[in-house]
Design a protein around this motif. Structure first.
Motif: not given
Length: 241
Positions: A168-184
């Motif tokens: 879960x800790x390994x996947x988290x930064x990938x999801x965080x980076x993807x989220x910035x494509x949607x909002x600031x």
């Protein structure tokens, strides 16, 4: 680009967890290093960043410092309450409560998600900023993976749960980076979170990890691992800056 770098952070997190697993016969050295890494991340990275992002004062004290202290106190209160509940049920685990380890690991996952968000935001600002943050995030995520697995196992959780939290800790930064494509994400809430998380992490390092490291093995090598962990984070912060 941020997502590509986050995939690198994914691999580094798994590498950190793998390293923590492979040195079980040198557990005191693992804990000493983990404590140093945690102390370095808090004092040299999280706290300065939170003060920069959320430094306005509330009744004479910077908001980031108030939340830093609150994080420390809440971590202490939660651990004591869980320990009391465990004692009331007659459980014996050396005073270690598995739920505390899972809570701490969950906080590490939240921090890794915030790392991914910070990574995406940095590339929105500019390429130079993105490269600097990339270096810090990738190196920190090795420490995050190392600490996530160590914290989960230290409190008596099964290896399977520790591996789940590590993934879960390994996947988290990938999801965080993807989220910035949607909002600031606004800078101040992120800084406030970093301050709070830093306080909780400092409590775990100072009150749990380091005392455990030196309890049965008060060796110079353990102390040097702790100092080396802090120095390693200092080097990363300096290179990123």
């Amino acid at each position: 680009m941020a997502v590509i770098v986050a995939l690198g952070a994914f691999l580094m997190t798994l590498a950190g967890g793998w390293t923590a697993q492979r040195v079980t016969d040198r557990r005191h050295l693992v804990l000493g290093l983990a404590g140093g890494l945690m102390l370095g991340v808090v004092g040299l990275d999280l706290l300065p960043e939170s003060l920069h992002a959320a430094g306005h004062k509330v009744f004479g004290v910077p908001l980031a410092l108030l939340l830093f202290v609150a994080g420390f106190l809440i971590a202490h209160v939660v651990e004591r309450l869980l320990a009391v509940r465990q004692a009331a049920h007659g459980a014996e685990n050396g005073g270690r409560v598995p739920e505390v380890g899972l809570t701490a690991a969950s906080a590490m996952v939240g921090h890794s998600f915030a790392d991914g968000v910070a990574l995406g935001a940095a590339f929105q600002v500019g390429g130079g900023m993105g490269v600097a943050v990339s270096l810090a995030v990738i190196t920190h995520d090795f420490a995050d993976g190392f600490n996530t697995y160590t914290l989960t196992r230290l409190y008596g959780n099964a290896r399977r749960k520790a591996l789940m939290m590590l993934f879960a800790d390994a996947v988290a930064p990938v999801l965080g980076a993807l989220s910035t494509l949607l909002f600031t994400l606004p800078e101040e809430p992120l800084g406030a979170y970093l301050g709070f998380f830093g306080g909780a992490l400092l409590y775990l390092a100072a009150a749990e990890i380091l005392p455990e490291a030196h309890h049965k093995h008060p060796a110079l090598s353990t102390l040097m691992c702790t100092v080396g962990g802090v120095a390693g984070i200092w080097l990363v912060v300096g290179l990123a800056d």
